[in-house]
Design an enzyme around this catalytic site. Structure first.
Site, PDB file in Angstrom:
ATOM      1  N   CYS A  93      65.135  26.922 -31.147  1.00 33.62           N
ATOM      2  CA  CYS A  93      66.059  26.776 -32.274  1.00 33.62           C
ATOM      3  C   CYS A  93      67.491  26.578 -31.795  1.00 33.62           C
ATOM      4  O   CYS A  93      67.933  27.222 -30.851  1.00 33.62           O
ATOM      5  CB  CYS A  93      66.007  28.017 -33.162  1.00 33.62           C
ATOM      6  SG  CYS A  93      64.514  28.167 -34.142  1.00 33.62           S
ATOM      7  N   ASP A 105      66.901  37.760 -38.162  1.00 29.53           N
ATOM      8  CA  ASP A 105      65.872  36.836 -38.632  1.00 29.53           C
ATOM      9  C   ASP A 105      65.610  36.925 -40.135  1.00 29.53           C
ATOM     10  O   ASP A 105      64.817  36.144 -40.668  1.00 29.53           O
ATOM     11  CB  ASP A 105      64.558  37.068 -37.876  1.00 29.53           C
ATOM     12  CG  ASP A 105      64.558  36.424 -36.503  1.00 29.53           C
ATOM     13  OD1 ASP A 105      65.480  35.646 -36.209  1.00 29.53           O
ATOM     14  OD2 ASP A 105      63.626  36.696 -35.717  1.00 29.53           O
ATOM     15  N   ILE A 156      74.794  38.618 -34.388  1.00 33.92           N
ATOM     16  CA  ILE A 156      73.893  38.418 -33.251  1.00 33.92           C
ATOM     17  C   ILE A 156      74.069  37.041 -32.621  1.00 33.92           C
ATOM     18  O   ILE A 156      74.299  36.903 -31.419  1.00 33.92           O
ATOM     19  CB  ILE A 156      72.426  38.614 -33.674  1.00 33.92           C
ATOM     20  CG1 ILE A 156      72.236  39.977 -34.336  1.00 33.92           C
ATOM     21  CG2 ILE A 156      71.507  38.470 -32.459  1.00 33.92           C
ATOM     22  CD1 ILE A 156      72.536  41.152 -33.436  1.00 33.92           C
ATOM     23  N   LYS A 161      54.456  36.735 -34.478  1.00 41.50           N
ATOM     24  CA  LYS A 161      54.680  35.749 -33.415  1.00 41.50           C
ATOM     25  C   LYS A 161      55.501  36.351 -32.288  1.00 41.50           C
ATOM     26  O   LYS A 161      55.202  36.151 -31.102  1.00 41.50           O
ATOM     27  CB  LYS A 161      55.392  34.518 -33.975  1.00 41.50           C
ATOM     28  CG  LYS A 161      55.686  33.448 -32.930  1.00 41.50           C
ATOM     29  CD  LYS A 161      56.687  32.419 -33.393  1.00 41.50           C
ATOM     30  CE  LYS A 161      58.107  32.905 -33.202  1.00 41.50           C
ATOM     31  NZ  LYS A 161      59.107  31.813 -33.261  1.00 41.50           N
ATOM     32  N   ASN A 162      56.535  37.097 -32.634  1.00 39.82           N
ATOM     33  CA  ASN A 162      57.439  37.635 -31.618  1.00 39.82           C
ATOM     34  C   ASN A 162      56.828  38.786 -30.835  1.00 39.82           C
ATOM     35  O   ASN A 162      57.415  39.246 -29.858  1.00 39.82           O
ATOM     36  CB  ASN A 162      58.755  38.072 -32.261  1.00 39.82           C
ATOM     37  CG  ASN A 162      59.599  36.893 -32.704  1.00 39.82           C
ATOM     38  OD1 ASN A 162      59.410  35.772 -32.232  1.00 39.82           O
ATOM     39  ND2 ASN A 162      60.522  37.130 -33.618  1.00 39.82           N
ATOM     40  N   ARG A 166      62.042  28.601 -26.739  1.00 40.60           N
ATOM     41  CA  ARG A 166      62.820  29.482 -25.874  1.00 40.60           C
ATOM     42  C   ARG A 166      61.968  30.588 -25.267  1.00 40.60           C
ATOM     43  O   ARG A 166      62.241  31.044 -24.162  1.00 40.60           O
ATOM     44  CB  ARG A 166      63.968  30.094 -26.663  1.00 40.60           C
ATOM     45  CG  ARG A 166      65.014  29.123 -27.140  1.00 40.60           C
ATOM     46  CD  ARG A 166      66.317  29.826 -27.434  1.00 40.60           C
ATOM     47  NE  ARG A 166      66.882  30.445 -26.250  1.00 40.60           N
ATOM     48  CZ  ARG A 166      67.685  29.835 -25.378  1.00 40.60           C
ATOM     49  NH1 ARG A 166      68.015  28.577 -25.552  1.00 40.60           N
ATOM     50  NH2 ARG A 166      68.149  30.482 -24.330  1.00 40.60           N
TER      51      ARG A 166
END
Length: 423
Positions: free
Chosen positions: A117, A305, A327, A22-23, A93
Site C-alpha cells: 500500500c 487500520d 501512525i 491476514k495480519n 510489504r
C-alpha cells in the site's frame, strides 16, 4: 480490471462468519521457514496477499498444500533458495517477513525491498538494525536487502520505534539465535501474540508477547506443529461499522471482542448497541450515528487500520468530528474520493475535520489502498444512487469475498469486469 458497483439499499441484517486474520496469517506463514518439519496452519483467509506469500514460499523451494477447509500445510525441508525476488515482493510489504526466518534457519537471505500500500514510507530500518544487533552482516544494494550470519546471537534490542512487522521479524529470527534475546519497545498487537503462540507450538521459548518487552530463549531447532490463526479484528470492525452506518442489526460469528475493545467503545459512543459473547459480536443501530473523534495509536489504542472506516461513518453522522492519524503519513488519500460522494471533510496534515451530512450521493470513485477502499464500500452502502469503485485489487488484498458477505447481509453490491456492463 474488476470494479464494485453498489446501490444504497437500507439496513444490513443477518449473521456472518469472520475470516482468519491476514495480519496473523502472513507472519505465521513466514515462520514455517524456521521449522525442520511440516507446519499446518488453519483458519487462513483466501486473499491475494496470502496467495502471493504461498507463491513466495514455493519459489524458495517449500512444498505447499492447500485444502478446502481453510488449511495450509508448508513443508520447509526442500527450501533451496534464500532469494525473495522483486516480482513477488513488489506487491506486498509483508514479504519482508521472510528475511528473519531465512537468515536464522539458513544463514543468509536476500529480500527485495518491499512494496504494498502507498500509505507512507514504513521504513525497514527497524528490521535491519535489529538483525545487525543479533550479529548479522547486512548490505542494501541493487534493491535487495542482503543478510548473512553463521548463527545469530541473542542480545538486548531496544527498538527505535514501535513496529509490528519489525517486532515479528526479530521475534522469529531470535527463536534460533544462540542465547537470550530481549526485545524492548516491542509492538503489542494481537497478531504478535498469535505469532508467538504459533512459534511456541513449534518449540520456541517465548515470554512477554503482548507486552512491550518480549524475551526469547533461543533453541537449536524448531519442529512441526498445527496452529489456527486468530480472527480478523479489522474485518470484524469493518462489518460492525457497515451495520452502524446503515442502521442495521448483524451478528458476527467466530470473532473475538477482546481484540478490538477500542473500536467497540467508539461504536457505543456513536450510539450503537453492542452485545458480545464468547466468539460473537452483535451490533444494533437504531438511530443516525453520532460523530466520534478518532485518534490512531499503537495497540491497544485505536487501530490505524480502522481510521478510514470511521471517517466514512462520520461523513453521515450527526455532528462534527476530528480524525487524527499518528501512525502513517499519507493515510488520508480516501478523503478526496469521499468528497466526490458529497462528504464534508477538511484535511490538513495528520488531522481531518469531518462534518456529517444528511446523505451521500453515488459517483465513480477510485481506491488508493486497502483500508481506503473499504471506506468507499461503506460509503457506497448508504449513498443515494450508484457508486462504482475502481482499482478494487486493493480490497482483494485484505477482505475475503467482501461482496458475497455484504450481499448475504442484504447489500446491493456486485463485482463487474468493466463499466460497459453497466447501463
Amino acid at each position: 480490471m474488476d470494479k464494485l458497483l453498489l446501490r444504497g439499499n437500507g439496513p444490513l441484517r443477518g449473521e456472518l462468519r469472520i475470516s482468519g486474520a491476514k495480519n496473523a496469517a502472513l507472519p505465521c506463514l513466514a515462520a514455517t521457514l524456521l521449522a525442520r518439519e511440516p507446519v499446518r496452519l488453519c483458519n487462513i483467509p483466501h486473499l491475494r496477499d496470502i496467495t502471493t506469500t504461498l507463491e513466495l514460499l514455493s519459489t524458495l523451494g517449500a512444498r505447499v498444500l492447500v485444502d478446502g477447509q481453510l488449511g495450509i500445510e508448508v513443508d520447509p525441508r526442500p527450501v533451496h533458495s534464500v532469494v525473495a525476488p522483486y516480482e513477488l515482493v513488489k506487491t506486498m510489504r509483508a514479504s519482508i517477513l521472510v528475511l528473519g526466518p531465512l537468515l536464522a534457519r539458513h544463514g543468509s537471505a536476500e529480500v527485495s525491498l518491499p512494496g504494498g500500500c502507498a500509505i507512507g514510507s514504513r521504513p525497514v530500518s527497524v528490521h535491519l538494525s535489529g538483525l545487525q544487533a543479533l550479529g548479522a552482516e547486512i548490505t542494501v544494494e541493487d534493491g535487495f536487502v542482503k543478510a548473512q550470519a553463521a548463527r545469530l546471537r541473542g542480545t538486548r534490542i531496544v527498538m527505535e520505534m514501535v513496529s509490528v512487522t519489525g517486532t515479528e521479524n526479530l521475534l522469529m529470527a531470535a527463536t534460533l539465535a544462540e542465547g537470550r534475546t530481549i526485545l524492548e519497545n516491542a509492538a503489542r498487537e494481537p497478531e504478535i501474540v498469535d505469532l508467538a503462540r504459533c512459534l511456541s507450538a513449534m518449540g520456541a521459548r517465548i515470554s512477554g508477547a503482548g507486552t512491550s518487552v518480549i524475551e526469547i530463549e533461543g533453541v537449536a531447532e524448531l519442529h512441526g506443529a498445527e496452529h489456527s490463526v486468530v480472527p480478523d479484528r479489522i474485518e470484524t470492525g469493518t462489518y460492525l461499522v457497515a451495520a452502524a452506518m446503515t442502521g442495521g442489526d448483524i451478528c458476527l460469528k467466530r470473532t473475538d471482542a477482546g481484540l478490538l475493545e477500542s473500536v467497540l467503545l467508539k461504536l457505543k459512543e456513536a450510539g450503537a448497541e453492542v452485545t458480545t459473547g464468547a466468539d460473537t459480536i452483535r451490533i444494533r443501530m437504531k438511530r443516525r450515528p453520532r460523530a466520534v473523534d478518532v485518534r490512531t495509536a499503537p495497540f491497544p489504542a485505536f487501530p490505524t487500520d480502522m481510521q478510514a472506516q470511521f471517517m466514512a461513518m462520520n461523513c453521515i453522522a450527526e455532528g462534527s468530528s476530528v480524525v487524527t492519524e499518528t501512525i502513517f503519513e499519507n493515510r488520508f488519500m480516501h478523503v478526496s474520493e469521499l468528497q466526490r460522494l458529497g462528504a464534508d471533510i477538511n484535511a490538513d496534515g495528520k488531522t481531518a475535520v469531518v462534518r456529517g451530512v444528511q446523505r451521500l450521493r453515488g459517483a465513480p470513485v477510485m481506491a488508493t489502498d486497502l483500508r481506503a477502499s473499504a471506506s468507499l464500500v461503506l460509503a457506497g452502502l448508504v449513498a443515494e444512487g450508484e457508486t462504482l469503485i475502481d482499482r478494487i485489487y486493493h480490497l482483494d488484498r485484505g477482505y475475503e469475498v467482501i461482496e458475497e458477505k455484504l450481499s448475504a447481509l442484504g447489500a446491493d453490491i456486485r463485482r463487474i469486469s468493466n463499466t460497459r456492463s453497466v447501463a
